[in-house]
Design an enzyme around this catalytic site. Structure first.
Site, mmCIF file in Angstrom:
data_model
loop_
_atom_site.group_PDB
_atom_site.id
_atom_site.type_symbol
_atom_site.label_atom_id
_atom_site.label_comp_id
_atom_site.label_asym_id
_atom_site.label_seq_id
_atom_site.Cartn_x
_atom_site.Cartn_y
_atom_site.Cartn_z
ATOM 1 N N CYS A 80 -2.132 -0.927 -7.162
ATOM 2 C CA CYS A 80 -2.277 -2.227 -6.506
ATOM 3 C C CYS A 80 -2.848 -3.245 -7.509
ATOM 4 O O CYS A 80 -2.220 -3.505 -8.529
ATOM 5 C CB CYS A 80 -3.121 -2.104 -5.236
ATOM 6 S SG CYS A 80 -2.998 -3.573 -4.160
ATOM 7 N N HIS A 186 0.298 1.510 -2.336
ATOM 8 C CA HIS A 186 -0.873 2.394 -2.217
ATOM 9 C C HIS A 186 -0.411 3.833 -1.972
ATOM 10 O O HIS A 186 -0.116 4.201 -0.833
ATOM 11 C CB HIS A 186 -1.760 1.943 -1.060
ATOM 12 C CG HIS A 186 -2.534 0.698 -1.331
ATOM 13 N ND1 HIS A 186 -3.743 0.709 -1.998
ATOM 14 C CD2 HIS A 186 -2.261 -0.596 -1.044
ATOM 15 C CE1 HIS A 186 -4.190 -0.527 -2.095
ATOM 16 N NE2 HIS A 186 -3.317 -1.348 -1.533
ATOM 17 N N GLU A 188 -2.199 6.433 -1.888
ATOM 18 C CA GLU A 188 -3.192 7.131 -1.072
ATOM 19 C C GLU A 188 -3.039 6.830 0.418
ATOM 20 O O GLU A 188 -3.669 7.492 1.256
ATOM 21 C CB GLU A 188 -4.609 6.778 -1.548
ATOM 22 C CG GLU A 188 -5.133 5.420 -1.153
ATOM 23 C CD GLU A 188 -4.611 4.264 -2.010
ATOM 24 O OE1 GLU A 188 -5.098 3.136 -1.816
ATOM 25 O OE2 GLU A 188 -3.714 4.491 -2.864
#
Length: 204
Positions: A80, A186, A188
């Site tokens: 990001c 992202h 995650e």
């Protein structure tokens, strides 16, 4: 050992939890000495570009990161705003970026005034890899990742584009320059696709 740079910005614990579930050794790097034993480095980031660069400078890890990436050539993954920091500069602010990739960060086009696109670009979107190697090894179908951003990474060398997404117009959502990698989305927050990508990075 994967060092996740913890300078107060980014979903560092979520990334660490994925690597722990994968049984891959990782650590949160909060000072320069924490980077020394690392074989791979993850640089997360959220928020404004200038604020992220300021926080990184204040962390005392900037010089050690430059040495680890530029001199020791340890693989690095920016996530990001961490990806945007790899560039030379950003339209979002006035601070200089890390400059590890010859690129600029530009604002997404909001589209025509009578039918504007919502900014930030938020939510799930398709990602089209240029190659099914490296970060995108093992992806049989078109992967989808979670995005949250109003600016995008624009490399000056087209060869640095690793994957594209589209939000009105195509943009580079993943880049690679040698051992230096960045993803705008992202991983995650991207379920199985994100887990696979983080696993792939650890094997580079």
């Amino acid at each position: 050992m994967i060092a996740i740079v913890d300078y107060g910005l980014g979903n560092v614990q979520a990334i660490a939890n994925i690597y722990k579930r994968l049984d891959l050794p990782c650590t949160l790097a909060r000072q320069a000495s924490d980077l020394a034993p690392a074989s791979h480095i993850v640089l997360p980031g959220v928020g404004a570009f200038d604020w992220a660069m300021s926080r990184l400078e204040q962390s005392g890890m900037r010089a050690a990161l430059d040495d680890a990436v530029l001199q020791q050539q340890k693989p690095v993954l920016g996530i990001c705003v961490g990806m945007q920091m790899l560039a030379r500069r950003s339209d979002e602010g006035t601070a200089a970026g890390l400059g590890w990739i010859d690129a600029e960060v530009k604002r997404l086009d909001a589209g025509p005034a009578d039918n504007p696109r919502q900014l930030p670009h938020m939510g799930w979107n398709d990602v089209k890899p240029q190659s099914k190697e490296g970060l995108f090894a093992g992806f049989d179908d078109l992967p989808r990742f979670y995005f949250l951003h109003s600016y995008y990474f624009a490399p000056n060398d087209p060869a640095d584009r690793l994957a594209e997404s589209d939000y009105g117009t195509p943009f580079a959502c993943a880049v690679r320059h040698g051992h230096i990698h960045g993803v705008q989305f992202h991983p995650e927050k991207s379920h199985a696709w994100g887990i696979q990508l983080l696993k792939n990075f650890a094997t580079l």
